[in-house]
Design a protein around this motif. Structure first.
Motif, PDB file in Angstrom:
ATOM      1  N   ARG A 120     -73.969 -21.656  25.999  1.00 43.62           N
ATOM      2  CA  ARG A 120     -73.189 -20.420  25.870  1.00 43.62           C
ATOM      3  C   ARG A 120     -73.523 -19.415  26.973  1.00 43.62           C
ATOM      4  N   ASN A 121     -74.007 -19.904  28.096  1.00 48.75           N
ATOM      5  CA  ASN A 121     -74.281 -19.042  29.241  1.00 48.75           C
ATOM      6  C   ASN A 121     -73.044 -18.966  30.129  1.00 48.75           C
ATOM      7  N   TYR A 122     -72.883 -17.814  30.784  1.00 47.73           N
ATOM      8  CA  TYR A 122     -71.748 -17.634  31.683  1.00 47.73           C
ATOM      9  C   TYR A 122     -72.008 -18.372  32.988  1.00 47.73           C
ATOM     10  N   GLU A 123     -70.942 -18.955  33.545  1.00 47.53           N
ATOM     11  CA  GLU A 123     -71.045 -19.691  34.793  1.00 47.53           C
ATOM     12  C   GLU A 123     -69.876 -19.321  35.702  1.00 47.53           C
ATOM     13  N   GLY A 124     -70.121 -19.416  37.008  1.00 49.85           N
ATOM     14  CA  GLY A 124     -69.046 -19.211  37.969  1.00 49.85           C
ATOM     15  C   GLY A 124     -68.643 -17.755  38.117  1.00 49.85           C
ATOM     16  N   GLU A 125     -67.570 -17.552  38.878  1.00 47.35           N
ATOM     17  CA  GLU A 125     -67.107 -16.204  39.180  1.00 47.35           C
ATOM     18  C   GLU A 125     -66.232 -15.647  38.060  1.00 47.35           C
ATOM     19  N   VAL A 126     -66.181 -14.328  38.024  1.00 51.45           N
ATOM     20  CA  VAL A 126     -65.331 -13.634  37.052  1.00 51.45           C
ATOM     21  C   VAL A 126     -63.937 -13.485  37.654  1.00 51.45           C
ATOM     22  N   LYS A 127     -62.934 -13.910  36.913  1.00 55.34           N
ATOM     23  CA  LYS A 127     -61.556 -13.813  37.379  1.00 55.34           C
ATOM     24  C   LYS A 127     -60.790 -12.818  36.514  1.00 55.34           C
ATOM     25  N   ALA A 128     -59.690 -12.319  37.048  1.00 54.40           N
ATOM     26  CA  ALA A 128     -58.984 -11.217  36.392  1.00 54.40           C
ATOM     27  C   ALA A 128     -57.507 -11.527  36.215  1.00 54.40           C
ATOM     28  N   ILE A 129     -56.942 -10.945  35.154  1.00 54.43           N
ATOM     29  CA  ILE A 129     -55.504 -10.962  34.897  1.00 54.43           C
ATOM     30  C   ILE A 129     -55.074  -9.506  34.736  1.00 54.43           C
ATOM     31  N   PRO A 130     -54.397  -8.915  35.714  1.00 53.02           N
ATOM     32  CA  PRO A 130     -54.019  -7.493  35.611  1.00 53.02           C
ATOM     33  C   PRO A 130     -53.003  -7.265  34.504  1.00 53.02           C
ATOM     34  N   LEU A 131     -53.238  -6.248  33.705  1.00 56.05           N
ATOM     35  CA  LEU A 131     -52.324  -5.947  32.599  1.00 56.05           C
ATOM     36  C   LEU A 131     -50.937  -5.594  33.115  1.00 56.05           C
ATOM     37  N   ASP A 132     -50.878  -4.809  34.194  1.00 54.20           N
ATOM     38  CA  ASP A 132     -49.579  -4.403  34.731  1.00 54.20           C
ATOM     39  C   ASP A 132     -48.793  -5.581  35.287  1.00 54.20           C
ATOM     40  N   GLY A 133     -49.501  -6.671  35.616  1.00 51.82           N
ATOM     41  CA  GLY A 133     -48.815  -7.830  36.176  1.00 51.82           C
ATOM     42  C   GLY A 133     -48.270  -8.786  35.135  1.00 51.82           C
ATOM     43  N   ILE A 134     -48.666  -8.616  33.866  1.00 50.43           N
ATOM     44  CA  ILE A 134     -48.226  -9.534  32.810  1.00 50.43           C
ATOM     45  C   ILE A 134     -46.748  -9.315  32.525  1.00 50.43           C
ATOM     46  N   THR A 135     -45.977 -10.381  32.651  1.00 46.67           N
ATOM     47  CA  THR A 135     -44.536 -10.303  32.420  1.00 46.67           C
ATOM     48  C   THR A 135     -44.117 -10.872  31.072  1.00 46.67           C
ATOM     49  N   ASP A 136     -44.986 -11.696  30.465  1.00 48.19           N
ATOM     50  CA  ASP A 136     -44.626 -12.287  29.172  1.00 48.19           C
ATOM     51  C   ASP A 136     -45.883 -12.824  28.499  1.00 48.19           C
ATOM     52  N   VAL A 137     -45.886 -12.767  27.170  1.00 46.30           N
ATOM     53  CA  VAL A 137     -46.953 -13.355  26.354  1.00 46.30           C
ATOM     54  C   VAL A 137     -46.274 -14.088  25.208  1.00 46.30           C
ATOM     55  N   ARG A 138     -46.579 -15.364  25.053  1.00 41.94           N
ATOM     56  CA  ARG A 138     -45.890 -16.143  24.019  1.00 41.94           C
ATOM     57  C   ARG A 138     -46.760 -17.310  23.574  1.00 41.94           C
ATOM     58  N   GLU A 139     -46.334 -17.939  22.498  1.00 37.73           N
ATOM     59  CA  GLU A 139     -47.007 -19.141  22.031  1.00 37.73           C
ATOM     60  C   GLU A 139     -46.649 -20.315  22.936  1.00 37.73           C
ATOM     61  N   VAL A 140     -47.524 -21.319  22.942  1.00 34.18           N
ATOM     62  CA  VAL A 140     -47.245 -22.526  23.715  1.00 34.18           C
ATOM     63  C   VAL A 140     -46.028 -23.226  23.126  1.00 34.18           C
ATOM     64  N   ASP A 141     -45.165 -23.744  24.002  1.00 34.70           N
ATOM     65  CA  ASP A 141     -43.951 -24.415  23.540  1.00 34.70           C
ATOM     66  C   ASP A 141     -44.277 -25.550  22.587  1.00 34.70           C
ATOM     67  N   VAL A 142     -43.468 -25.674  21.554  1.00 38.06           N
ATOM     68  CA  VAL A 142     -43.657 -26.745  20.579  1.00 38.06           C
ATOM     69  C   VAL A 142     -43.485 -28.094  21.272  1.00 38.06           C
ATOM     70  N   GLY A 143     -44.359 -29.022  20.945  1.00 38.50           N
ATOM     71  CA  GLY A 143     -44.289 -30.348  21.544  1.00 38.50           C
ATOM     72  C   GLY A 143     -45.464 -30.638  22.443  1.00 38.50           C
ATOM     73  N   LYS A 144     -46.110 -29.586  22.958  1.00 39.77           N
ATOM     74  CA  LYS A 144     -47.288 -29.791  23.785  1.00 39.77           C
ATOM     75  C   LYS A 144     -48.508 -30.013  22.891  1.00 39.77           C
ATOM     76  N   ASP A 145     -49.528 -30.617  23.465  1.00 43.34           N
ATOM     77  CA  ASP A 145     -50.734 -30.887  22.687  1.00 43.34           C
ATOM     78  C   ASP A 145     -51.395 -29.584  22.263  1.00 43.34           C
ATOM     79  N   ASN A 146     -51.848 -29.559  21.028  1.00 38.66           N
ATOM     80  CA  ASN A 146     -52.542 -28.388  20.471  1.00 38.66           C
ATOM     81  C   ASN A 146     -51.675 -27.134  20.541  1.00 38.66           C
ATOM     82  N   ALA A 147     -50.347 -27.317  20.464  1.00 41.26           N
ATOM     83  CA  ALA A 147     -49.424 -26.202  20.685  1.00 41.26           C
ATOM     84  C   ALA A 147     -49.552 -25.122  19.627  1.00 41.26           C
TER      85      ALA A 147
END
Length: 298
Positions: A169-196
């Protein structure tokens, strides 16, 4: 900008606003003492995040700013604590808390601010603590998926994620970011994909971030929380744009007023000069006629 909207509120400019802020702070301290043991787990926000709006001076208002009914002894003026504008009793009959201003007791709100407060209160009290605390997700990469810790950093107005070792449970690698202002959509994974049934998709333009939650409940909570953050952010940006538009309009009106005044001054100056030249010419003609002097042309 989003960060500054989430900073602790400073004291408002009017006595009534200050009274409501004090009520909110007093209520917050009471709740804090009563829930000291489990406040952290519930994540209830007790402090204000924005400055309350300044009230419009009601002595200049003769009618409701929503329905335009004229004020009189029966139709009284009321200030909305959410926007500071003046309404009649019918258009400001709602009472609710305004968590973003640190107001934890029900106060009078107009119809529009009442609807906004309902959704924003849920975000500040429920969704924001969830996003800031963060959680573990399985993130899909180009070749394989990996365990990452995702959280919202309001000071930077973005989501950060970093790889986590499943065993230590230790952190590894670099920290990456997702800008809130850049988010255009948030949704569930399409039905039919694994672990959807446990996945969610965050779209930033054409780039897709797929994150699988551990449970369906966590998936739904994060979908609602991220969407709530987008809505609150959008409302803040809209308010800023509206404020700037009003400032530009006021500046243009001031420029127009100054320009008109300068034009009037120039017209008066020109008229004064023409009148002075006319009086001088008349005076010369009177002197020539009096002393029988010939004109320059003759």
């Amino acid at each position: 900008m989003f960060a500054c909207c989430f900073q602790p509120a400073r004291g408002p400019g009017t006595d009534d606003e200050h009274m409501y802020m004090l009520q909110g702070q007093t209520s917050a301290r009471k709740q804090e003492s009563a829930q000291a043991g489990d406040e952290a787990s519930e994540g209830v926000i007790q402090a204000g995040y924005q400055n309350p709006p300044r009230w419009v001076k009601d002595e200049f208002m003769e009618a409701c700013m929503l329905c335009s009914v004229q004020f009189d002894l029966l139709k009284r003026k009321h200030h909305c604590r959410g926007c500071g504008l003046v309404y009649c009793g019918g258009c400001s009959a709602h009472f609710d808390r305004v968590v973003k201003f640190g107001i934890m007791e029900p106060v009078r709100l107009c119809n529009t601010c009442s609807d906004t407060a309902k959704s924003e209160n849920v975000f500040y009290e429920k969704h924001l603590p969830l996003l800031e605390a963060g959680d573990l997700f399985s993130k899909y990469g180009l070749l394989r998926k990996r365990l990452v810790h995702l959280k919202f950093v309001r000071a930077k107005n973005l989501f950060q994620y970093q790889k986590v070792d499943p065993e230590s449970r230790n952190y590894e690698g670099e920290v990456k970011a997702i800008p809130l202002d850049g988010i255009t959509d948030v949704r569930e994974v399409d039905v039919g994909k694994d672990n959807a049934d446990l996945g969610l998709i965050i779209m930033v333009g054409d780039q897709e971030y797929r994150l699988d939650a551990a449970t369906a409940a966590k998936q739904q909570q994060w979908l609602e929380a991220i969407e709530g953050a987008r809505n609150v952010r959008g409302a803040m940006l809209a308010a800023v744009r509206e404020k700037r538009a009003k400032q530009v309009e006021q500046e243009n009106e001031e420029i127009k007023r100054v320009s008109e005044n300068l034009q009037k001054m120039e017209e008066r100056r020109t008229s004064f000069q023409e009148d002075r030249m006319r009086r001088r010419a008349e005076k010369r003609e009177q002197l020539r006629a009096k002393y029988h002097l010939a004109t320059a042309a003759s």
